[in-house]
Design a protein around this motif. Structure first.
Motif, PDB file in Angstrom:
ATOM      1  N   HIS A  16       0.834  -1.207   0.000  1.00  0.00           N
ATOM      2  CA  HIS A  16       0.000   0.000   0.000  1.00  0.00           C
ATOM      3  C   HIS A  16       0.865   1.252   0.000  1.00  0.00           C
ATOM      4  O   HIS A  16       2.060   1.201   0.294  1.00  0.00           O
ATOM      5  CB  HIS A  16      -0.969  -0.018   1.187  1.00  0.00           C
ATOM      6  CG  HIS A  16      -0.372   0.439   2.477  1.00  0.00           C
ATOM      7  ND1 HIS A  16       0.485  -0.330   3.224  1.00  0.00           N
ATOM      8  CD2 HIS A  16      -0.502   1.604   3.160  1.00  0.00           C
ATOM      9  CE1 HIS A  16       0.844   0.335   4.304  1.00  0.00           C
ATOM     10  NE2 HIS A  16       0.268   1.509   4.290  1.00  0.00           N
ATOM     11  N   HIS A  18       2.229   3.743   1.595  1.00  0.00           N
ATOM     12  CA  HIS A  18       2.387   4.157   2.987  1.00  0.00           C
ATOM     13  C   HIS A  18       2.848   5.610   3.116  1.00  0.00           C
ATOM     14  O   HIS A  18       2.576   6.272   4.120  1.00  0.00           O
ATOM     15  CB  HIS A  18       3.342   3.233   3.733  1.00  0.00           C
ATOM     16  CG  HIS A  18       3.406   3.550   5.188  1.00  0.00           C
ATOM     17  ND1 HIS A  18       2.299   3.465   6.004  1.00  0.00           N
ATOM     18  CD2 HIS A  18       4.402   4.034   5.957  1.00  0.00           C
ATOM     19  CE1 HIS A  18       2.634   3.864   7.219  1.00  0.00           C
ATOM     20  NE2 HIS A  18       3.892   4.209   7.220  1.00  0.00           N
ATOM     21  N   CYS A  21       0.015   7.546   3.870  1.00  0.00           N
ATOM     22  CA  CYS A  21      -0.420   7.428   5.279  1.00  0.00           C
ATOM     23  C   CYS A  21       0.364   8.411   6.141  1.00  0.00           C
ATOM     24  O   CYS A  21      -0.196   9.081   7.008  1.00  0.00           O
ATOM     25  CB  CYS A  21      -0.175   6.017   5.822  1.00  0.00           C
ATOM     26  SG  CYS A  21      -1.070   4.697   5.001  1.00  0.00           S
ATOM     27  N   HIS A  56       2.438   1.147  10.626  1.00  0.00           N
ATOM     28  CA  HIS A  56       1.364   0.427  11.323  1.00  0.00           C
ATOM     29  C   HIS A  56       1.924  -0.669  12.228  1.00  0.00           C
ATOM     30  O   HIS A  56       1.432  -1.787  12.248  1.00  0.00           O
ATOM     31  CB  HIS A  56       0.359  -0.132  10.320  1.00  0.00           C
ATOM     32  CG  HIS A  56      -0.015   0.861   9.256  1.00  0.00           C
ATOM     33  ND1 HIS A  56      -0.962   1.837   9.462  1.00  0.00           N
ATOM     34  CD2 HIS A  56       0.461   1.058   8.006  1.00  0.00           C
ATOM     35  CE1 HIS A  56      -1.057   2.582   8.373  1.00  0.00           C
ATOM     36  NE2 HIS A  56      -0.201   2.129   7.468  1.00  0.00           N
TER      37      HIS A  56
END
Ligand code: ZN
Ligand code: ZN
Ligand code: ZN
Length: 178
Positions: A16, A18, A21, A56
């Motif tokens: 993904h 990141h 994020c 995460h």
């Protein structure tokens, strides 16, 4: 044998975006601090950036100090008490959470929304999913209300195995049937 691309879900896959994020988390932190009249100093921001950059995953304070020393470009590493104060600030502002069960920290996944923190924490790889579930919070509220108890601090930490660490689902599904 590459894992399936997983862009959404509580445990984002390795593929993904990141960086998005991290950017989202830092932007939300800036906005939140501006709104609260709190100062996101360079050290506070750097600590949050390192927490978010971890992807995460829970980070212990000692690991954080190591990373700050590794990435410090000016040659002066921040003193541990300053880093602990920065962590306290981030937790107080709701930008990061303290995970008591693993003695570590995680950057908040929803810093722009009021929420009751709920976490799934992998015991193997320390991956952390911050849930956005209101149902559990409502159940807690109801249970506390029924007990005549005022909830002040209701952080939910659930230990287990993340999708990447749990045993393969291809093992015989009928094995457990009676
Ligand atoms: Zn991410
Ligand atoms: Zn959060
Ligand atoms: Zn895991």
């Amino acid at each position: 044998m590459s894992s399936r691309l997983r862009t959404a879900g509580p445990f984002p896959g390795p593929d993904h975006d990141h960086a998005a994020c991290v950017t989202r988390g830092l932007d939300a932190a800036e906005a939140r601090c501006a709104e609260a009249g709190a100062r996101l100093t360079p050290l506070r921001k750097r600590v949050l950036e390192l927490l978010l950059a971890e992807g995460h995953r829970a980070v212990g304070a000692y690991d954080l100090l190591d990373r700050l020393a590794d990435t410090d470009d000016g040659g002066k590493r921040p003193a541990p008490p300053a880093v602990y104060r920065a962590l306290d600030f981030l937790v107080d502002q709701g930008l990061a959470h303290r995970l008591a069960s693993v003695n570590a920290f995680i950057g908040c996944a929803w810093p722009d929304a009021a929420h009751r923190p709920q976490f799934l924490i992998c015991r193997d790889c320390r991956a952390v999913a911050e849930l956005d579930g209101g149902g559990l919070a409502r159940n807690l509220d109801a249970a506390a209300e029924a007990a005549g108890f005022t909830l002040l601090d209701a952080v939910v930490e659930v230990g287990g195995l993340c999708p990447r660490c749990r045993p393969d689902e291809t093992s015989d599904p009928d094995a457990a049937s009676a």
